[in-house]
Design a protein around this motif. Structure first.
Motif, PDB file in Angstrom:
ATOM      1  N   ALA A  19      43.868  76.488  60.019  1.00  0.00           N
ATOM      2  CA  ALA A  19      43.214  77.414  59.000  1.00  0.00           C
ATOM      3  C   ALA A  19      43.841  78.814  59.287  1.00  0.00           C
ATOM      4  O   ALA A  19      44.199  79.488  58.090  1.00  0.00           O
ATOM      5  CB  ALA A  19      41.810  77.361  58.788  1.00  0.00           C
ATOM      6  N   LYS A  20      43.538  79.214  60.213  1.00  0.00           N
ATOM      7  CA  LYS A  20      43.985  80.743  60.469  1.00  0.00           C
ATOM      8  C   LYS A  20      45.577  81.020  60.368  1.00  0.00           C
ATOM      9  O   LYS A  20      46.091  81.944  59.728  1.00  0.00           O
ATOM     10  CB  LYS A  20      43.505  81.330  61.989  1.00  0.00           C
ATOM     11  CG  LYS A  20      44.066  82.800  62.316  1.00  0.00           C
ATOM     12  CD  LYS A  20      43.024  83.415  61.590  1.00  0.00           C
ATOM     13  CE  LYS A  20      43.181  85.053  61.888  1.00  0.00           C
ATOM     14  NZ  LYS A  20      42.608  85.840  60.744  1.00  0.00           N
ATOM     15  N   SER A  21      46.482  80.004  60.815  1.00  0.00           N
ATOM     16  CA  SER A  21      47.892  80.046  60.782  1.00  0.00           C
ATOM     17  C   SER A  21      48.089  79.832  59.190  1.00  0.00           C
ATOM     18  O   SER A  21      48.973  80.594  58.803  1.00  0.00           O
ATOM     19  CB  SER A  21      48.520  78.778  61.493  1.00  0.00           C
ATOM     20  OG  SER A  21      48.154  78.905  62.939  1.00  0.00           O
ATOM     21  N   LYS A  22      47.457  78.950  58.592  1.00  0.00           N
ATOM     22  CA  LYS A  22      47.920  78.997  57.044  1.00  0.00           C
ATOM     23  C   LYS A  22      47.516  80.153  56.313  1.00  0.00           C
ATOM     24  O   LYS A  22      48.390  80.543  55.255  1.00  0.00           O
ATOM     25  CB  LYS A  22      46.924  77.623  56.535  1.00  0.00           C
ATOM     26  CG  LYS A  22      47.121  77.588  54.852  1.00  0.00           C
ATOM     27  CD  LYS A  22      46.212  76.465  54.234  1.00  0.00           C
ATOM     28  CE  LYS A  22      46.585  76.148  52.880  1.00  0.00           C
ATOM     29  NZ  LYS A  22      45.572  76.557  52.057  1.00  0.00           N
ATOM     30  N   GLU A  23      46.300  80.923  56.451  1.00  0.00           N
ATOM     31  CA  GLU A  23      45.777  82.242  56.245  1.00  0.00           C
ATOM     32  C   GLU A  23      47.270  83.170  56.282  1.00  0.00           C
ATOM     33  O   GLU A  23      47.447  83.992  55.484  1.00  0.00           O
ATOM     34  CB  GLU A  23      44.628  82.577  56.626  1.00  0.00           C
ATOM     35  CG  GLU A  23      44.163  83.769  56.022  1.00  0.00           C
ATOM     36  CD  GLU A  23      42.904  84.129  56.727  1.00  0.00           C
ATOM     37  OE1 GLU A  23      42.885  85.291  57.273  1.00  0.00           O
ATOM     38  OE2 GLU A  23      41.775  83.343  56.679  1.00  0.00           O
ATOM     39  N   GLN A  24      47.468  83.116  57.514  1.00  0.00           N
ATOM     40  CA  GLN A  24      48.523  84.116  57.975  1.00  0.00           C
ATOM     41  C   GLN A  24      49.909  83.736  57.128  1.00  0.00           C
ATOM     42  O   GLN A  24      50.576  84.900  56.726  1.00  0.00           O
ATOM     43  CB  GLN A  24      48.907  84.098  59.318  1.00  0.00           C
ATOM     44  CG  GLN A  24      47.627  84.934  60.291  1.00  0.00           C
ATOM     45  CD  GLN A  24      47.723  84.710  61.731  1.00  0.00           C
ATOM     46  OE1 GLN A  24      48.396  83.793  62.175  1.00  0.00           O
ATOM     47  NE2 GLN A  24      46.945  85.627  62.394  1.00  0.00           N
ATOM     48  N   PHE A  50      53.437  73.092  54.448  1.00  0.00           N
ATOM     49  CA  PHE A  50      52.696  73.137  55.675  1.00  0.00           C
ATOM     50  C   PHE A  50      51.513  72.167  55.762  1.00  0.00           C
ATOM     51  O   PHE A  50      51.142  71.770  56.866  1.00  0.00           O
ATOM     52  CB  PHE A  50      52.483  74.544  55.644  1.00  0.00           C
ATOM     53  CG  PHE A  50      51.541  75.155  56.746  1.00  0.00           C
ATOM     54  CD1 PHE A  50      52.151  75.295  58.003  1.00  0.00           C
ATOM     55  CD2 PHE A  50      50.205  75.426  56.774  1.00  0.00           C
ATOM     56  CE1 PHE A  50      51.350  75.707  58.970  1.00  0.00           C
ATOM     57  CE2 PHE A  50      49.239  75.665  57.508  1.00  0.00           C
ATOM     58  CZ  PHE A  50      50.141  76.147  59.040  1.00  0.00           C
ATOM     59  N   VAL A  51      50.904  72.095  54.540  1.00  0.00           N
ATOM     60  CA  VAL A  51      49.499  71.394  54.654  1.00  0.00           C
ATOM     61  C   VAL A  51      49.732  69.954  54.739  1.00  0.00           C
ATOM     62  O   VAL A  51      49.108  69.235  55.705  1.00  0.00           O
ATOM     63  CB  VAL A  51      48.711  71.621  53.379  1.00  0.00           C
ATOM     64  CG1 VAL A  51      47.429  70.564  53.231  1.00  0.00           C
ATOM     65  CG2 VAL A  51      48.259  73.047  53.092  1.00  0.00           C
ATOM     66  N   GLN A  52      51.081  69.363  54.390  1.00  0.00           N
ATOM     67  CA  GLN A  52      51.283  67.837  54.519  1.00  0.00           C
ATOM     68  C   GLN A  52      51.617  67.838  56.158  1.00  0.00           C
ATOM     69  O   GLN A  52      51.170  66.687  56.779  1.00  0.00           O
ATOM     70  CB  GLN A  52      52.520  67.596  53.671  1.00  0.00           C
ATOM     71  CG  GLN A  52      52.875  66.026  53.925  1.00  0.00           C
ATOM     72  CD  GLN A  52      51.828  65.192  53.492  1.00  0.00           C
ATOM     73  OE1 GLN A  52      50.989  65.321  52.785  1.00  0.00           O
ATOM     74  NE2 GLN A  52      51.839  63.991  54.228  1.00  0.00           N
ATOM     75  N   LYS A  53      52.376  68.838  56.485  1.00  0.00           N
ATOM     76  CA  LYS A  53      52.798  68.644  57.998  1.00  0.00           C
ATOM     77  C   LYS A  53      51.599  68.736  59.069  1.00  0.00           C
ATOM     78  O   LYS A  53      51.272  68.155  59.678  1.00  0.00           O
ATOM     79  CB  LYS A  53      53.717  69.505  58.660  1.00  0.00           C
ATOM     80  CG  LYS A  53      55.186  69.532  57.791  1.00  0.00           C
ATOM     81  CD  LYS A  53      55.848  68.357  58.473  1.00  0.00           C
ATOM     82  CE  LYS A  53      57.202  68.507  57.811  1.00  0.00           C
ATOM     83  NZ  LYS A  53      58.199  67.073  58.019  1.00  0.00           N
ATOM     84  N   GLY A  54      50.549  69.454  58.464  1.00  0.00           N
ATOM     85  CA  GLY A  54      49.316  69.590  59.271  1.00  0.00           C
ATOM     86  C   GLY A  54      48.568  68.432  59.288  1.00  0.00           C
ATOM     87  O   GLY A  54      47.692  67.905  60.319  1.00  0.00           O
TER      88      GLY A  54
END
Length: 107
Positions: A19-24, A50-54
């Motif tokens: 979540a922090k990585s996505k925010e950054q 990015f969300v799909q890979k996550g």
């Protein structure tokens, strides 16, 4: 139960990091959009990827964790839920047989 708590803690830690990585990443992408380096559509596509890979990584982690826990339980010679359910069913069948025999004796 302690192992389950540890696995859950690691899972939630991973979610927090993601979540922090996505925010950054979103902030960085927004910066690039504002500077005209990428389009808003490109930014959205990058976030979606990015969300799909996550999600894929999370699914893989779940599978690996489940397999490892099953291996550990097997090594520790612990019964599985299926094995316990089967034992419970056998006990129920035996109790019914005993009740039937007791019923036959009282006649």
């Amino acid at each position: 139960m302690m192992m389950k708590d540890t696995v859950s803690s690691l899972f939630y830690l991973g979610l927090g990091i993601a979540a922090k990585s996505k925010e950054q990443m979103e902030m960085t992408l927004q910066n690039l959009v504002e500077k005209g380096k990428i389009t808003s559509q490109q930014s959205s596509e990058i976030v979606k990827e990015f969300v799909q890979k996550g999600k894929e990584s999370s699914d893989q982690l779940g599978t690996i964790t489940k397999e490892r826990l099953q291996q550990l339980f097997h090594e520790m010679n612990l019964a599985t839920k299926d094995e316990l359910d089967e034992l419970e069913n056998r006990i129920i069948r035996l109790e019914k047989l005993l009740e039937e025999k007791d019923g036959d004796r009282s006649k």
